[in-house]
Design an enzyme around this catalytic site. Structure first.
Site, mmCIF file in Angstrom:
data_model
loop_
_atom_site.group_PDB
_atom_site.id
_atom_site.type_symbol
_atom_site.label_atom_id
_atom_site.label_comp_id
_atom_site.label_asym_id
_atom_site.label_seq_id
_atom_site.Cartn_x
_atom_site.Cartn_y
_atom_site.Cartn_z
ATOM 1 N N CYS A 62 12.424 51.856 21.143
ATOM 2 C CA CYS A 62 13.157 51.954 19.619
ATOM 3 C C CYS A 62 11.499 51.919 18.759
ATOM 4 O O CYS A 62 11.840 50.498 18.519
ATOM 5 C CB CYS A 62 14.204 52.520 19.390
ATOM 6 S SG CYS A 62 14.501 53.575 17.993
ATOM 7 N N ILE B 205 -0.710 48.445 34.576
ATOM 8 C CA ILE B 205 0.236 48.749 34.473
ATOM 9 C C ILE B 205 1.065 48.932 35.827
ATOM 10 O O ILE B 205 2.481 49.998 35.181
ATOM 11 C CB ILE B 205 0.024 49.789 33.290
ATOM 12 C CG1 ILE B 205 -0.407 51.293 33.672
ATOM 13 C CG2 ILE B 205 -0.510 48.915 32.360
ATOM 14 C CD1 ILE B 205 -0.602 52.217 32.324
ATOM 15 N N HIS C 244 -2.542 44.429 29.104
ATOM 16 C CA HIS C 244 -2.286 45.993 28.724
ATOM 17 C C HIS C 244 -0.557 46.279 29.050
ATOM 18 O O HIS C 244 -0.089 47.567 29.230
ATOM 19 C CB HIS C 244 -2.990 46.590 29.714
ATOM 20 C CG HIS C 244 -4.217 46.347 29.246
ATOM 21 N ND1 HIS C 244 -5.392 47.065 30.305
ATOM 22 C CD2 HIS C 244 -5.374 45.671 28.573
ATOM 23 C CE1 HIS C 244 -6.643 46.803 29.919
ATOM 24 N NE2 HIS C 244 -6.314 46.008 28.334
ATOM 25 N N ARG D 295 -12.549 55.201 35.497
ATOM 26 C CA ARG D 295 -14.292 55.405 35.738
ATOM 27 C C ARG D 295 -15.067 55.658 36.827
ATOM 28 O O ARG D 295 -16.275 56.465 36.349
ATOM 29 C CB ARG D 295 -14.780 54.695 34.499
ATOM 30 C CG ARG D 295 -14.431 54.032 33.195
ATOM 31 C CD ARG D 295 -15.549 52.967 32.678
ATOM 32 N NE ARG D 295 -14.730 53.014 31.706
ATOM 33 C CZ ARG D 295 -13.099 52.324 32.009
ATOM 34 N NH1 ARG D 295 -12.385 51.785 32.640
ATOM 35 N NH2 ARG D 295 -13.129 52.004 30.263
ATOM 36 N N ALA E 287 -8.270 48.609 37.548
ATOM 37 C CA ALA E 287 -7.849 49.306 38.368
ATOM 38 C C ALA E 287 -8.106 49.811 39.877
ATOM 39 O O ALA E 287 -7.810 49.903 40.792
ATOM 40 C CB ALA E 287 -8.157 50.714 38.029
ATOM 41 N N THR F 102 -6.898 51.218 43.968
ATOM 42 C CA THR F 102 -7.426 52.335 44.092
ATOM 43 C C THR F 102 -6.868 52.847 46.005
ATOM 44 O O THR F 102 -6.542 53.831 45.788
ATOM 45 C CB THR F 102 -9.372 53.235 44.141
ATOM 46 O OG1 THR F 102 -9.484 52.247 44.659
ATOM 47 C CG2 THR F 102 -9.246 52.767 42.393
ATOM 48 N N CYS G 151 15.636 57.761 20.610
ATOM 49 C CA CYS G 151 16.225 56.632 20.897
ATOM 50 C C CYS G 151 18.346 57.021 21.019
ATOM 51 O O CYS G 151 18.531 57.375 19.903
ATOM 52 C CB CYS G 151 16.785 55.324 20.095
ATOM 53 S SG CYS G 151 17.534 53.904 19.805
HETATM 54 P P1 NAD Z 1 -12.109 50.669 35.150
HETATM 55 O O1 NAD Z 1 -11.754 51.758 36.141
HETATM 56 O O2 NAD Z 1 -13.198 51.002 34.617
HETATM 57 O O3 NAD Z 1 -13.545 50.010 36.675
HETATM 58 C C1 NAD Z 1 -12.670 50.226 37.827
HETATM 59 C C2 NAD Z 1 -14.140 49.183 39.213
HETATM 60 O O4 NAD Z 1 -13.209 49.096 40.643
HETATM 61 C C3 NAD Z 1 -14.921 49.722 38.693
HETATM 62 O O5 NAD Z 1 -15.759 49.469 38.880
HETATM 63 C C4 NAD Z 1 -14.950 50.589 40.833
HETATM 64 O O6 NAD Z 1 -16.296 50.890 40.867
HETATM 65 C C5 NAD Z 1 -13.919 49.401 41.312
HETATM 66 N N1 NAD Z 1 -13.740 50.090 41.960
HETATM 67 C C6 NAD Z 1 -12.878 50.628 42.658
HETATM 68 N N2 NAD Z 1 -12.397 51.250 43.350
HETATM 69 C C7 NAD Z 1 -12.398 49.508 44.414
HETATM 70 C C8 NAD Z 1 -11.457 49.132 45.234
HETATM 71 N N3 NAD Z 1 -10.822 49.746 46.337
HETATM 72 N N4 NAD Z 1 -12.686 48.001 45.848
HETATM 73 C C9 NAD Z 1 -12.905 47.501 44.481
HETATM 74 N N5 NAD Z 1 -13.934 48.151 43.701
HETATM 75 C C10 NAD Z 1 -13.596 49.338 43.235
HETATM 76 O O7 NAD Z 1 -10.955 50.343 35.227
HETATM 77 P P2 NAD Z 1 -10.547 48.581 34.169
HETATM 78 O O8 NAD Z 1 -12.305 47.244 34.470
HETATM 79 O O9 NAD Z 1 -9.569 47.904 35.271
HETATM 80 O O10 NAD Z 1 -10.205 49.529 32.780
HETATM 81 C C11 NAD Z 1 -9.926 51.040 33.038
HETATM 82 C C12 NAD Z 1 -7.975 50.646 32.080
HETATM 83 O O11 NAD Z 1 -7.502 51.204 33.017
HETATM 84 C C13 NAD Z 1 -7.864 48.944 32.598
HETATM 85 O O12 NAD Z 1 -7.639 48.186 31.415
HETATM 86 C C14 NAD Z 1 -6.303 49.603 33.166
HETATM 87 O O13 NAD Z 1 -5.470 49.056 31.887
HETATM 88 C C15 NAD Z 1 -5.805 50.641 32.664
HETATM 89 N N6 NAD Z 1 -5.926 51.458 34.402
HETATM 90 C C16 NAD Z 1 -4.488 51.038 34.677
HETATM 91 C C17 NAD Z 1 -4.525 52.091 35.904
HETATM 92 C C18 NAD Z 1 -3.174 50.927 37.488
HETATM 93 O O14 NAD Z 1 -2.204 50.242 36.020
HETATM 94 N N7 NAD Z 1 -3.048 50.753 38.659
HETATM 95 C C19 NAD Z 1 -5.521 52.840 36.883
HETATM 96 C C20 NAD Z 1 -5.665 53.321 35.846
HETATM 97 C C21 NAD Z 1 -6.399 52.089 35.376
#
Ligand code: NAD
Length: 244
Positions: free
Chosen positions: A127, A103, A119, A36, A24, A28, A151
């Site tokens: 359906c 995702i 994921h 998290r 994720a 960001t 559906c």
């Molecule tokens: P996580 O939220 O557990 O961890 C994200 C990590 O990224 C953190 O350690 C954070 O410090 C770091 N981070 C945040 N912004 C950053 C940046 N700009 N540059 C570098 N590092 C950065 O995410 P995860 O490990 O992917 O697990 C969460 C689950 O949630 C995933 O399996 C995913 O399926 C889902 N999810 C997906 C999305 C998406 O599709 N964008 C968004 C939220 C959650």
């Protein structure tokens, strides 16, 4: 910017078969909150309670409403420098492809060709009775009052093609495990590496490099750790690759 670490990372990647493993954090900078980080989704609600298989079965109205709100920032997002850098690394032959826990479809939008979505994704729903597939947007359009998506072929329950808490992993996960077996190195980006089993792809990698803003569960296993933002760090890595 840690030039020496970037140069060392490119040295390692030159001699290796590499898959990127993203989470994720790479998205960001496109305006999609992770789970998290401070201010992340996890701080407001427990996604396990809302985005689980059990929630879909027991409280479908609440599930679909929450899903629609959660994915709204995703539908408005565009790829950032980090997604574009990984797409370029694939073109330059430095990585085989991207295994993503995300995702949000942003790797594909940035031009990555080989993307394994362990994921699932938000493009479609299906359906649970007759397996018909519809666009997820079409399912959202059916949410009205107490109505939940159904559906239009058989009236059965729809579910999104995203992996929910309590689900098995998507079919792409097995492909990713097989790909990782042929791989010398994993470059993990923007993931806390705390979500199992996806994090096993990093744990079991012969060589591991990590780019993440904060410490991860796997830093002590890694050959290189770069703490920084995914966008500017990956951009610097790809610039170094172009120079060589
Ligand atoms: P996580 O939220 O557990 O961890 C994200 C990590 O990224 C953190 O350690 C954070 O410090 C770091 N981070 C945040 N912004 C950053 C940046 N700009 N540059 C570098 N590092 C950065 O995410 P995860 O490990 O992917 O697990 C969460 C689950 O949630 C995933 O399996 C995913 O399926 C889902 N999810 C997906 C999305 C998406 O599709 N964008 C968004 C939220 C959650």
């Amino acid at each position: 910017m840690k030039r020496d670490l970037i140069s060392k990372l490119v040295d390692m990647m030159c001699d290796a078969t590499v898959y990127a493993l993203t989470g994720a954090g790479i998205s960001t900078e496109s305006g999609i909150p992770d789970f998290r980080s401070p201010g992340g989704l996890w701080e407001e609600v427990d996604p396990m309670e809302y985005l689980s298989r059990e929630a879909l079965q027991r409280r479908p109205r609440k599930f679909w409403g929450f899903l629609r709100e959660t994915v709204r920032p995703i539908s408005d997002a565009a790829p950032n420098a980090g997604h574009r850098a990984l797409a370029e690394m694939e073109k330059l032959g430095y990585i085989e492809g991207v295994i993503t826990q995300n995702i949000d479809n942003l790797h594909q939008q940035a031009g990555s060709q080989n993307v394994l979505e362990v994921h699932g994704h938000l493009r479609t729903a299906h359906c649970t009775s007759c397996e018909s597939v519809v666009s997820l947007q079409k399912a959202f359009d059916q949410i009205q009052g107490e109505d939940v998506p159904a559906c239009d072929q058989c009236g059965g329950d729809l579910r999104p093609d995203v992996v929910l808490f309590g689900d098995q992993m998507a079919a792409d996960f097995q492909t990713a495990v097989d790909a990782a077996r042929q791989t010398d190195m994993v470059l993990a980006v923007g993931s806390s590496l705390s979500v199992s089993p996806a994090n096993m792809l990093a744990v079991n990698a012969p060589r591991l490099a990590i780019i993440n803003r904060t410490a991860t569960a796997c830093d002590s296993l890694a050959d290189i750790v770069i703490h920084g933002n995914a966008g500017e760090t990956l951009q610097a890595v790809v610039e170094e690759m172009r120079r060589r």
